[in-house]
Design a protein around this motif. Structure first.
Motif, PDB file in Angstrom:
ATOM      1  N   ASP A  12      55.160 137.174 141.603  1.00  0.00           N
ATOM      2  CA  ASP A  12      55.086 136.595 140.388  1.00  0.00           C
ATOM      3  C   ASP A  12      54.577 137.422 139.211  1.00  0.00           C
ATOM      4  O   ASP A  12      53.365 136.999 139.137  1.00  0.00           O
ATOM      5  CB  ASP A  12      54.670 135.127 140.341  1.00  0.00           C
ATOM      6  N   ARG A  25      50.457 136.531 139.230  1.00  0.00           N
ATOM      7  CA  ARG A  25      49.936 135.630 138.451  1.00  0.00           C
ATOM      8  C   ARG A  25      48.803 134.656 138.785  1.00  0.00           C
ATOM      9  O   ARG A  25      47.951 134.459 138.283  1.00  0.00           O
ATOM     10  CB  ARG A  25      50.992 134.672 137.992  1.00  0.00           C
ATOM     11  N   SER A  52      54.681 137.406 131.282  1.00  0.00           N
ATOM     12  CA  SER A  52      55.465 137.300 132.495  1.00  0.00           C
ATOM     13  C   SER A  52      56.641 138.439 132.667  1.00  0.00           C
ATOM     14  O   SER A  52      57.331 138.859 131.624  1.00  0.00           O
ATOM     15  CB  SER A  52      56.128 136.088 132.517  1.00  0.00           C
ATOM     16  N   VAL A  53      56.689 139.061 133.795  1.00  0.00           N
ATOM     17  CA  VAL A  53      57.561 139.939 133.937  1.00  0.00           C
ATOM     18  C   VAL A  53      58.539 139.398 134.875  1.00  0.00           C
ATOM     19  O   VAL A  53      58.552 138.980 135.967  1.00  0.00           O
ATOM     20  CB  VAL A  53      56.919 141.201 134.675  1.00  0.00           C
ATOM     21  N   LYS A  54      60.154 139.433 133.910  1.00  0.00           N
ATOM     22  CA  LYS A  54      61.256 139.026 134.888  1.00  0.00           C
ATOM     23  C   LYS A  54      61.848 140.115 135.510  1.00  0.00           C
ATOM     24  O   LYS A  54      62.220 141.136 135.032  1.00  0.00           O
ATOM     25  CB  LYS A  54      62.096 138.500 133.806  1.00  0.00           C
ATOM     26  N   THR A  55      61.697 139.644 136.727  1.00  0.00           N
ATOM     27  CA  THR A  55      62.465 140.544 137.932  1.00  0.00           C
ATOM     28  C   THR A  55      63.604 139.954 138.709  1.00  0.00           C
ATOM     29  O   THR A  55      63.355 138.926 138.822  1.00  0.00           O
ATOM     30  CB  THR A  55      61.469 141.241 138.735  1.00  0.00           C
ATOM     31  N   HIS A  56      64.301 140.462 139.454  1.00  0.00           N
ATOM     32  CA  HIS A  56      65.575 139.845 140.300  1.00  0.00           C
ATOM     33  C   HIS A  56      64.827 139.194 141.339  1.00  0.00           C
ATOM     34  O   HIS A  56      65.235 138.239 142.003  1.00  0.00           O
ATOM     35  CB  HIS A  56      66.443 140.665 140.584  1.00  0.00           C
ATOM     36  N   THR A  57      63.482 139.586 141.735  1.00  0.00           N
ATOM     37  CA  THR A  57      62.690 139.004 143.007  1.00  0.00           C
ATOM     38  C   THR A  57      62.123 137.405 142.363  1.00  0.00           C
ATOM     39  O   THR A  57      61.861 136.989 143.354  1.00  0.00           O
ATOM     40  CB  THR A  57      61.722 139.975 143.433  1.00  0.00           C
ATOM     41  N   ASN A  58      61.867 137.485 141.278  1.00  0.00           N
ATOM     42  CA  ASN A  58      61.096 136.212 140.957  1.00  0.00           C
ATOM     43  C   ASN A  58      61.894 135.056 140.313  1.00  0.00           C
ATOM     44  O   ASN A  58      61.498 134.222 139.651  1.00  0.00           O
ATOM     45  CB  ASN A  58      59.916 136.409 140.025  1.00  0.00           C
ATOM     46  N   GLN A  59      63.099 135.095 140.402  1.00  0.00           N
ATOM     47  CA  GLN A  59      64.290 134.574 139.891  1.00  0.00           C
ATOM     48  C   GLN A  59      64.586 133.544 141.030  1.00  0.00           C
ATOM     49  O   GLN A  59      64.539 133.819 142.226  1.00  0.00           O
ATOM     50  CB  GLN A  59      65.592 135.100 139.496  1.00  0.00           C
ATOM     51  N   LYS A  60      64.700 132.344 140.563  1.00  0.00           N
ATOM     52  CA  LYS A  60      64.805 131.010 141.629  1.00  0.00           C
ATOM     53  C   LYS A  60      66.060 131.385 142.499  1.00  0.00           C
ATOM     54  O   LYS A  60      66.035 130.909 143.708  1.00  0.00           O
ATOM     55  CB  LYS A  60      64.945 129.876 141.043  1.00  0.00           C
TER      56      LYS A  60
END
Length: 87
Positions: A12, A25, A52-60
């Motif tokens: 995260d 985080r 917050s850094v949006k990545t494909h790994t922290n998407q639900k």
């Protein structure tokens, strides 16, 4: 993307708008609650200073945890080269 505190891949990730350092985080929020300062630069830091850094790994939707590869370190690379040479 490795956390500046733990050195591990952040699941995260957040980035400090003041220093540009990337953190996990939960680790940086714990640090902010304890001291109110950045552990790397020792500048004043608040939760509002984190982006917050949006990545494909922290998407639900994905649910995939990042892992380090076996060749991330020098010993792993040496073993990989030896295995390739022996093949």
């Amino acid at each position: 993307m490795a956390c500046s505190i733990s050195g591990e891949i952040a699941t995260d990730p957040v980035v400090s708008l003041k220093s540009g350092h990337l953190f996990e985080r939960r680790l940086i929020e714990k640090q902010i609650n304890a001291t109110g300062r950045c552990p790397i630069t020792d500048q004043d830091l608040t939760k509002e200073d984190l982006l917050s850094v949006k990545t494909h790994t922290n998407q639900k939707a994905t649910g995939i945890k990042p892992r380090l590869t076996a060749t991330a370190g020098i010993p792993g690379m040496i073993k990989s080269f030896q295995d390739e040479w022996d093949a």
